[in-house]
Design a protein around this motif. Structure first.
Motif, short mmCIF file in Angstrom:
data_model
loop_
_atom_site.label_atom_id
_atom_site.label_comp_id
_atom_site.label_asym_id
_atom_site.label_seq_id
_atom_site.Cartn_x
_atom_site.Cartn_y
_atom_site.Cartn_z
N ASP A 1 0.81 -1.22 0.00
CA ASP A 1 0.00 0.00 0.00
C ASP A 1 0.85 1.27 0.00
OD1 ASP A 1 0.95 -0.57 2.53
OD2 ASP A 1 -0.76 0.37 3.53
N GLN A 2 2.17 1.13 0.03
CA GLN A 2 3.06 2.29 0.12
C GLN A 2 3.55 2.72 -1.26
OE1 GLN A 2 6.12 1.72 2.98
NE2 GLN A 2 7.08 3.69 2.61
N VAL A 3 3.73 4.01 -1.41
CA VAL A 3 4.27 4.59 -2.65
C VAL A 3 5.74 4.90 -2.40
CG1 VAL A 3 4.10 6.54 -4.23
CG2 VAL A 3 2.02 5.57 -3.23
N PHE A 4 6.59 4.51 -3.35
CA PHE A 4 8.03 4.68 -3.21
C PHE A 4 8.58 5.61 -4.27
CE2 PHE A 4 7.48 0.42 -1.37
CZ PHE A 4 8.19 0.56 -0.20
N ARG A 5 9.61 6.33 -3.89
CA ARG A 5 10.47 7.03 -4.84
C ARG A 5 11.73 6.18 -4.95
NH1 ARG A 5 9.62 12.00 -6.55
NH2 ARG A 5 7.95 13.23 -5.67
N ALA A 6 12.45 6.29 -6.05
CA ALA A 6 13.62 5.44 -6.29
C ALA A 6 14.65 5.60 -5.17
CB ALA A 6 14.24 5.77 -7.64
N ARG B 1 15.55 3.81 -11.37
CA ARG B 1 14.44 4.53 -12.02
C ARG B 1 14.09 3.89 -13.36
NH1 ARG B 1 17.26 9.50 -10.26
NH2 ARG B 1 16.13 10.21 -8.42
N SER B 2 15.11 3.53 -14.11
CA SER B 2 14.89 2.89 -15.39
C SER B 2 14.18 1.55 -15.22
CB SER B 2 16.24 2.68 -16.09
OG SER B 2 16.08 1.96 -17.27
N ARG B 3 14.60 0.77 -14.24
CA ARG B 3 13.97 -0.52 -13.99
C ARG B 3 12.53 -0.36 -13.50
NH1 ARG B 3 19.23 -3.16 -11.11
NH2 ARG B 3 20.35 -3.61 -13.04
N LEU B 4 12.30 0.64 -12.66
CA LEU B 4 10.93 0.89 -12.19
C LEU B 4 10.03 1.30 -13.34
CD1 LEU B 4 11.74 2.77 -8.86
CD2 LEU B 4 10.81 0.46 -9.09
N THR C 1 6.72 -0.66 -14.64
CA THR C 1 5.46 0.06 -14.82
C THR C 1 4.88 -0.23 -16.20
OG1 THR C 1 6.20 1.81 -13.32
CG2 THR C 1 4.39 2.35 -14.80
N ARG C 2 5.72 -0.16 -17.22
CA ARG C 2 5.24 -0.45 -18.58
C ARG C 2 4.77 -1.89 -18.73
NH1 ARG C 2 9.69 2.67 -19.41
NH2 ARG C 2 11.01 0.92 -19.98
N GLN C 3 5.38 -2.82 -17.98
CA GLN C 3 5.00 -4.23 -18.04
C GLN C 3 3.74 -4.53 -17.22
OE1 GLN C 3 8.58 -6.17 -16.75
NE2 GLN C 3 9.44 -6.23 -18.81
N GLY C 4 3.31 -3.55 -16.42
CA GLY C 4 2.07 -3.71 -15.68
C GLY C 4 2.21 -4.22 -14.26
N PHE C 5 3.43 -4.36 -13.76
CA PHE C 5 3.62 -4.82 -12.39
C PHE C 5 3.43 -3.69 -11.37
CE2 PHE C 5 6.18 -7.85 -14.87
CZ PHE C 5 5.60 -9.04 -14.44
N LEU C 6 3.76 -2.47 -11.78
CA LEU C 6 3.67 -1.30 -10.91
C LEU C 6 2.77 -0.26 -11.54
CD1 LEU C 6 7.46 -0.81 -10.03
CD2 LEU C 6 5.75 -2.07 -8.71
N THR C 7 2.29 0.67 -10.72
CA THR C 7 1.59 1.84 -11.22
C THR C 7 2.41 3.06 -10.83
OG1 THR C 7 0.28 2.11 -9.21
CG2 THR C 7 -0.69 0.80 -10.98
N GLN C 8 2.12 4.17 -11.47
CA GLN C 8 2.83 5.41 -11.18
C GLN C 8 1.80 6.46 -10.80
OE1 GLN C 8 5.49 6.51 -14.31
NE2 GLN C 8 6.72 7.79 -12.96
N GLY D 1 2.08 9.21 -9.35
CA GLY D 1 2.57 10.58 -9.50
C GLY D 1 3.95 10.53 -10.12
N ARG D 2 4.42 11.66 -10.57
CA ARG D 2 5.73 11.70 -11.21
C ARG D 2 6.81 11.25 -10.23
NH1 ARG D 2 8.74 16.66 -14.29
NH2 ARG D 2 10.56 15.45 -14.80
N GLY D 3 7.57 10.23 -10.61
CA GLY D 3 8.66 9.74 -9.78
C GLY D 3 8.22 8.86 -8.62
N ARG D 4 6.96 8.49 -8.58
CA ARG D 4 6.43 7.67 -7.50
C ARG D 4 5.94 6.35 -8.10
NH1 ARG D 4 4.73 10.68 -2.83
NH2 ARG D 4 5.42 12.82 -3.05
N TYR D 5 6.20 5.26 -7.39
CA TYR D 5 5.85 3.94 -7.88
C TYR D 5 5.16 3.15 -6.79
CZ TYR D 5 9.11 5.32 -11.47
OH TYR D 5 9.76 6.01 -12.46
N GLN D 6 4.18 2.35 -7.20
CA GLN D 6 3.40 1.56 -6.26
C GLN D 6 3.03 0.24 -6.93
OE1 GLN D 6 -0.36 3.33 -5.21
NE2 GLN D 6 -0.39 2.30 -3.24
#
Length: 58
Positions: A9-14, A34-37, A41-48, A50-55
């Motif tokens: 449930d947490q949002v991460f920055r790199a 950042r590149s890997r995240l 995201t493009r593969q559908g494992f993560l969402t973004q 906000g800019r620079g934030r991954y979940q």
């Protein structure tokens, strides 16, 4: 992905992800993450939510 699974449930920055995993926080290492995240995201494992934030996608 383990960090995202443990804190789904947490949002991460790199840089914060590096600190959490005790990885080097130099700019080159963080940029690689950042590149890997972005790829995960493009593969559908993560969402973004906000800019620079991954979940993990729920």
């Amino acid at each position: 992905m383990n960090a995202f699974n443990q804190h789904s449930d947490q949002v991460f920055r790199a840089r914060k992800l590096h600190e959490l995993l005790d990885m080097p926080t130099d700019e080159a290492s963080v940029n690689i993450t950042r590149s890997r995240l972005g790829r995960l995201t493009r593969q559908g494992f993560l969402t973004q939510p906000g800019r620079g934030r991954y979940q993990k996608r729920t």
